[in-house]
Scaffold this active site. Structure first.
Site, short mmCIF file in Angstrom:
data_model
loop_
_atom_site.label_atom_id
_atom_site.label_comp_id
_atom_site.label_asym_id
_atom_site.label_seq_id
_atom_site.Cartn_x
_atom_site.Cartn_y
_atom_site.Cartn_z
N ARG A 30 7.01 -2.63 14.94
CA ARG A 30 7.89 -3.51 15.72
C ARG A 30 8.64 -2.73 16.80
NH1 ARG A 30 10.74 -5.28 10.21
NH2 ARG A 30 8.62 -4.80 9.55
N LYS A 50 4.90 7.11 3.14
CA LYS A 50 4.14 6.21 2.28
C LYS A 50 3.61 6.98 1.07
CE LYS A 50 2.26 3.09 5.87
NZ LYS A 50 2.84 1.84 5.36
#
Ligand code: BES
Ligand code: MN
Ligand code: ZN
Length: 490
Positions: free
Chosen positions: A340, A266
């Site tokens: 996920r 990120k």
């Protein structure tokens, strides 16, 4: 953990009003009619309340709004908080009025003259929820605030009514503390230890370590933690307060203690916020705490995946293919779509192990849900209309924002991979929905399921009705309410 403020309930004692130190709170309905306690306050202050009403100021106040008179004449208190609240206020109004008082309170003592308040227990819950501050790392501010005394017409009854509501507030605090805690303090090991400590409340707690997770085949979850020095863990909390043998409700939480993005790193700006990427697991732990504290008559199992997403020479690479516990293979296109992967394996494990009556997962899953719904409402995805409706109703009752989002085959098609059964990202369009589609691939036929994307609501930069800025504990109240409403005998 941050201890909620001590709240005691007492009989109405008008003579105490002049003597109470700290703050005193009194209620006025919009029509300005003074109750017994308000009349006494009015007399002590030589007509301050009557003047407030005559001026039209009370009429203009919103329900739950507080107007403060500092250093009131005739009273020992440093402040008089005048709260606008109708005599027949709904629970949510009473709770909001309480929250406004909890905010005004700070660390002062507070005496609340609630003789005419119809829902003093909800009022107390509001005070407790808002009187929160995360001071664990402020060296000068570790003294607890002073307590709250609420004068009511039936203290014994109110005390009984308030006990489960204050248990929920304690669950909310547990969640907020976890969400606020920085990642060098809240490692996967520390998170598991805090969960393990809840054994003392009667929860059955099991922590699965990496060797066990490998044996179970949780290749997706394990792939996320490979780059970290902290071991990946799955913690299971069981509350069996319901009928023996009844299938439980399963609550599943994403517990990424820090999300750097992994090799798909990120950007630096704002990365510190990813300390809250365990928010889903935090809510699950907080709900389980609340259920245990109030001895809920329901069977609920909470399962959280605790991992840290770090880049290193051992970390998963973009393009790697991993195998889930279900057996499906996943091409990891982007190591930053890690939530996920964590959820898929523990959702599968929950269904295989517990055959739950229904399953709800919570996760700070996508930035896209913040673009869609901002910080007001969580994204709600479900394969079952009735189940979804009952959750939305519970969230609405507790004043926690939630909004249903769609699912559909065309979104699922975005997850097609050239070399594996699926890839872990579906591209830019509908990022929150494709994330939910990914999860749905791990929901078994016949399991009613709700996915809550709480990326926008778990921690916020401005205060909310029930929390100062920072961790909110969003979802603890709604899920507790859902359990009470749909899984407990009434
Ligand atoms: N933890 C983040 C989502 C998030 C973003 C939570 C902002 C709270 C605030 C999640 O793991 C993530 O990185 N999601 C990616 C997915 C993308 C790579 C498909 C995102 O939303 O950008
Ligand atoms: Mn991520
Ligand atoms: Zn994440």
């Amino acid at each position: 953990m941050t201890t909620p403020v001590t709240i005691t309930f007492a009989d109405i004692d008008l003579d105490q009003i002049a003597l109470a130190t700290g703050r005193v709170a009194v209620f006025l309905p919009a029509d300005g009619k003074l109750d017994l306690a308000a009349r006494r306050v009015n007399r002590l202050t030589k007509g301050a309340l009557a003047r407030m009403v005559e001026s039209g100021a009370v009429e203009k106040m919103k329900s739950g709004q507080v107007s403060t008179l500092n250093w009131p004449a005739g009273m020992a208190a440093k402040a008089l908080d005048v709260v606008c609240l109708e005599r027949n206020a709904k629970p949510d109004d009473a709770r909001k009025a309480g929250a406004a008082l909890g905010k005004a309170k700070g660390t002062d003592a507070l005496t609340v003259l609630a003789g005419q308040v119809r829902r003093p227990a909800d009022l107390a819950q509001g005070i407790a929820l808002r009187a929160y501050e995360f001071t664990a790392h402020k060296t000068a501010e570790d003294k607890p605030g002073e307590g709250v005394s609420i004068m009511v017409s039936k203290p014994d009854e109110t005390r009984t009514d308030a006990a489960p509501l204050l248990a929920v507030a304690e669950g909310v605090f547990f969640t907020r503390d976890l969400v606020a805690e920085p990642a060098n303090h809240l490692t996967t090991t520390e998170f598991a230890a805090r969960i393990d400590a809840m054994k003392s409340l009667g929860l059955k707690v099991t922590v699965l370590e990496e060797d066990k997770l490998e044996k179970l085949g949780m290749g997706c979850l394990l792939s996320v933690g490979l780059g970290s020095a902290s071991p990946s863990k799955v913690a299971i909390m069981e509350w069996n307060g319901g009928t023996k043998g009844d299938a439980p409700l399963a609550l599943i939480g994403k517990g990424v203690v820090f999300d750097t993005g992994g090799i798909s790193l990120k950007p630096a700006a704002g990365m510190e916020d990813m300390t809250m990427d365990m928010g889903g697991a935090g809510v699950v732990a907080g709900v389980m705490r609340a259920l245990a504290l109030r001895k809920a008559k329901a069977n609920v199992v909470g399962i959280v995946g605790l991992v840290e997403n770090m880049p290193s020479e051992r970390a998963t690479r973009p393009g790697d293919v991993v195998t889930s516990m279900k057996g499906d293979t996943v091409e990891v296109i982007n190591t930053d779509a890690e939530g996920r992967l964590v959820l898929s394996d523990i959702m599968w494990y929950a269904q295989e192990t517990y055959k739950p009556a229904a399953m709800i997962d919570l996760a700070t899953l996508t930035g896209a849900i913040i673009i869609g719904l901002g910080h007001e409402k969580a994204g709600v995805f479900s394969n079952n209309d009735d189940f979804c409706k009952s959750f939305l109703k519970a969230a609405d009752t507790m004043g926690e924002g939630a909004w249903r989002m769609p699912l559909g085959q065309a979104y699922d098609d975005q997850l097609k991979s050239n070399i594996a059964d699926m890839k872990n990202v579906g591209g830019k369009p509908a990022g929150s929905i494709t994330a939910a589609q990914f999860l749905q691939r791990f929901v078994q036929d016949g399991t009613p399921w709700i996915h809550l994307d709480i990326a926008g609501v778990a921690s916020v930069k401005t205060e909310t009705a029930y929390a100062p800025k920072g961790a909110t504990g969003w979802g603890v109240m709604a899920l507790n309410q859902l359990v009470a409403q749909a899984y407990e005998p009434n």
